[in-house]
Design an enzyme around this catalytic site. Structure first.
Site, PDB file in Angstrom:
ATOM      1  N   LYS A  11       0.836  -1.205   0.000  1.00  0.00           N
ATOM      2  CA  LYS A  11       0.000   0.000   0.000  1.00  0.00           C
ATOM      3  C   LYS A  11       0.874   1.259   0.000  1.00  0.00           C
ATOM      4  O   LYS A  11       2.095   1.176   0.212  1.00  0.00           O
ATOM      5  CB  LYS A  11      -0.927  -0.062   1.217  1.00  0.00           C
ATOM      6  N   TYR A  51     -12.333  -2.671  -3.282  1.00  0.00           N
ATOM      7  CA  TYR A  51     -12.829  -2.728  -1.902  1.00  0.00           C
ATOM      8  C   TYR A  51     -14.357  -2.685  -1.832  1.00  0.00           C
ATOM      9  O   TYR A  51     -14.906  -2.301  -0.805  1.00  0.00           O
ATOM     10  CB  TYR A  51     -12.232  -1.574  -1.090  1.00  0.00           C
ATOM     11  N   PHE A  59     -15.542   3.305   7.441  1.00  0.00           N
ATOM     12  CA  PHE A  59     -14.177   3.666   7.062  1.00  0.00           C
ATOM     13  C   PHE A  59     -13.946   3.666   5.541  1.00  0.00           C
ATOM     14  O   PHE A  59     -12.836   3.902   5.081  1.00  0.00           O
ATOM     15  CB  PHE A  59     -13.162   2.736   7.750  1.00  0.00           C
ATOM     16  N   ARG A  87      -1.488 -14.654   3.411  1.00  0.00           N
ATOM     17  CA  ARG A  87      -2.176 -14.051   4.576  1.00  0.00           C
ATOM     18  C   ARG A  87      -1.363 -14.292   5.846  1.00  0.00           C
ATOM     19  O   ARG A  87      -1.304 -13.439   6.731  1.00  0.00           O
ATOM     20  CB  ARG A  87      -3.577 -14.642   4.747  1.00  0.00           C
ATOM     21  N   THR A  93      -5.371  -7.974  10.360  1.00  0.00           N
ATOM     22  CA  THR A  93      -5.729  -6.664   9.816  1.00  0.00           C
ATOM     23  C   THR A  93      -5.211  -5.533  10.702  1.00  0.00           C
ATOM     24  O   THR A  93      -4.710  -4.521  10.201  1.00  0.00           O
ATOM     25  CB  THR A  93      -7.269  -6.571   9.674  1.00  0.00           C
ATOM     26  N   ARG A 104       2.678  -7.038   8.862  1.00  0.00           N
ATOM     27  CA  ARG A 104       1.973  -5.993   9.627  1.00  0.00           C
ATOM     28  C   ARG A 104       2.459  -5.956  11.076  1.00  0.00           C
ATOM     29  O   ARG A 104       2.526  -4.884  11.685  1.00  0.00           O
ATOM     30  CB  ARG A 104       0.465  -6.234   9.554  1.00  0.00           C
ATOM     31  N   ASN A 114      -2.025  -0.027   7.145  1.00  0.00           N
ATOM     32  CA  ASN A 114      -1.478  -1.340   7.520  1.00  0.00           C
ATOM     33  C   ASN A 114      -0.625  -2.011   6.441  1.00  0.00           C
ATOM     34  O   ASN A 114      -0.528  -3.223   6.360  1.00  0.00           O
ATOM     35  CB  ASN A 114      -2.593  -2.259   8.035  1.00  0.00           C
ATOM     36  N   HIS A 117      -1.809  -5.477   1.381  1.00  0.00           N
ATOM     37  CA  HIS A 117      -3.059  -6.217   1.155  1.00  0.00           C
ATOM     38  C   HIS A 117      -2.728  -7.625   0.667  1.00  0.00           C
ATOM     39  O   HIS A 117      -1.781  -7.812  -0.096  1.00  0.00           O
ATOM     40  CB  HIS A 117      -3.894  -5.511   0.071  1.00  0.00           C
ATOM     41  N   GLU A 128      -9.712 -10.064  -7.708  1.00  0.00           N
ATOM     42  CA  GLU A 128      -8.763  -8.957  -7.557  1.00  0.00           C
ATOM     43  C   GLU A 128      -7.720  -8.969  -8.678  1.00  0.00           C
ATOM     44  O   GLU A 128      -7.374  -7.909  -9.216  1.00  0.00           O
ATOM     45  CB  GLU A 128      -8.104  -9.040  -6.175  1.00  0.00           C
TER      46      GLU A 128
HETATM   47  P1  IDP Z   1      -7.703  -7.241   5.355  1.00  0.00           P
HETATM   48  O1  IDP Z   1      -6.910  -6.205   4.578  1.00  0.00           O
HETATM   49  O2  IDP Z   1      -6.883  -7.814   6.478  1.00  0.00           O
HETATM   50  O3  IDP Z   1      -8.317  -8.284   4.475  1.00  0.00           O
HETATM   51  P2  IDP Z   1     -10.376  -6.097   5.612  1.00  0.00           P
HETATM   52  O4  IDP Z   1     -11.281  -6.302   6.758  1.00  0.00           O
HETATM   53  O5  IDP Z   1     -10.699  -6.756   4.311  1.00  0.00           O
HETATM   54  O6  IDP Z   1      -8.893  -6.474   6.098  1.00  0.00           O
HETATM   55  O7  IDP Z   1     -10.269  -4.531   5.377  1.00  0.00           O
HETATM   56  C1  IDP Z   1      -9.657  -4.010   4.217  1.00  0.00           C
HETATM   57  C2  IDP Z   1      -8.790  -2.844   4.602  1.00  0.00           C
HETATM   58  O8  IDP Z   1      -9.629  -1.803   5.091  1.00  0.00           O
HETATM   59  C3  IDP Z   1      -7.816  -3.111   5.747  1.00  0.00           C
HETATM   60  O9  IDP Z   1      -6.609  -3.729   5.333  1.00  0.00           O
HETATM   61  C4  IDP Z   1      -7.572  -1.727   6.267  1.00  0.00           C
HETATM   62  O10 IDP Z   1      -6.666  -0.999   5.421  1.00  0.00           O
HETATM   63  C5  IDP Z   1      -8.967  -1.089   6.113  1.00  0.00           C
HETATM   64  N1  IDP Z   1      -9.754  -1.198   7.343  1.00  0.00           N
HETATM   65  C6  IDP Z   1     -10.413  -2.292   7.809  1.00  0.00           C
HETATM   66  N2  IDP Z   1     -11.041  -2.036   8.971  1.00  0.00           N
HETATM   67  C7  IDP Z   1     -10.783  -0.739   9.246  1.00  0.00           C
HETATM   68  C8  IDP Z   1     -11.142   0.129  10.331  1.00  0.00           C
HETATM   69  O11 IDP Z   1     -11.847  -0.245  11.281  1.00  0.00           O
HETATM   70  N3  IDP Z   1     -10.669   1.408  10.256  1.00  0.00           N
HETATM   71  C9  IDP Z   1      -9.898   1.857   9.226  1.00  0.00           C
HETATM   72  N4  IDP Z   1      -9.536   1.079   8.193  1.00  0.00           N
HETATM   73  C10 IDP Z   1      -9.959  -0.199   8.205  1.00  0.00           C
HETATM   74 MG    MG Z   2      -9.823  -8.180   3.080  1.00  0.00          MG
END
Ligand code: IDP
Ligand code: MG
Length: 151
Positions: A11, A51, A59, A87, A93, A104, A114, A117, A128
């Protein structure tokens, strides 16, 4: 063996912080095979498509601003069970809950920033990959070292 491809993306914060080489080397050292890679700034509609599962979350708009705020490195890593393996290397996350040794866990502090992805299922990976790569951008090649990685 269940050979899979995963969509992995460093990212904008990963690029700005100059940690791409270190991140990419973790996938290489693990034994995964790089079959596609490019630097790109994601157009907003493409980010929204990527997304789309989060479009109703609070968010979502900050996520789209973040992911389009600068270039990303889009990659496809291939290998046995590659989706889950990627993963595992990436971690949870929320970087504060990610184990040390994960990307991470080692490099991040906030869920909203974070670093990286990785696809969460084979089905997501296919979706994707089709958003970010044309089929001719994905390479196929043999690696002689594979006999030392796979039994
Ligand atoms: P992942 O990337 O671990 O699969 P997801 O739940 O799919 O996690 O969320 C996608 C992305 O959205 C996360 O990697 C993060 O950048 C962002 N994200 C998820 N939850 C939050 C939150 O509560 N606050 C801010 N950003 C979030
Ligand atoms: Mg995800």
């Amino acid at each position: 063996m269940a050979t899979e491809q995963s969509y992995v993306m460093i990212k904008p914060d990963g690029i700005q912080r100059g940690i791409c080489g270190e991140i990419i080397s973790r996938f290489e050292k693990k034994g995964l095979k790089l079959v596609a890679m490019k630097l790109m700034t994601i157009p907003k509609p493409m980010a929204e498509m990527h997304y789309s599962e989060h479009k109703n979350k609070k968010f979502f708009s900050s996520l789209i601003s973040y992911i389009t705020s600068g270039p990303v490195i889009a990659m496809i890593w291939e290998g046995d069970n590659a989706v889950q393996v990627c993963r595992c290397l990436i971690g949870k996350t929320n970087p504060q809950e990610s184990e040390p040794g994960t990307i991470r866990g080692d490099f991040g502090m906030m869920t909203g920033v974070n670093v990286i992805h990785g696809s969460d299922s084979v089905e997501s990976a296919k979706r994707e990959i089709s958003i970010f790569f044309r089929s001719e951008e994905i390479d196929t090649y043999d690696r002689s070292i594979d006999k030392w990685i796979y039994e």
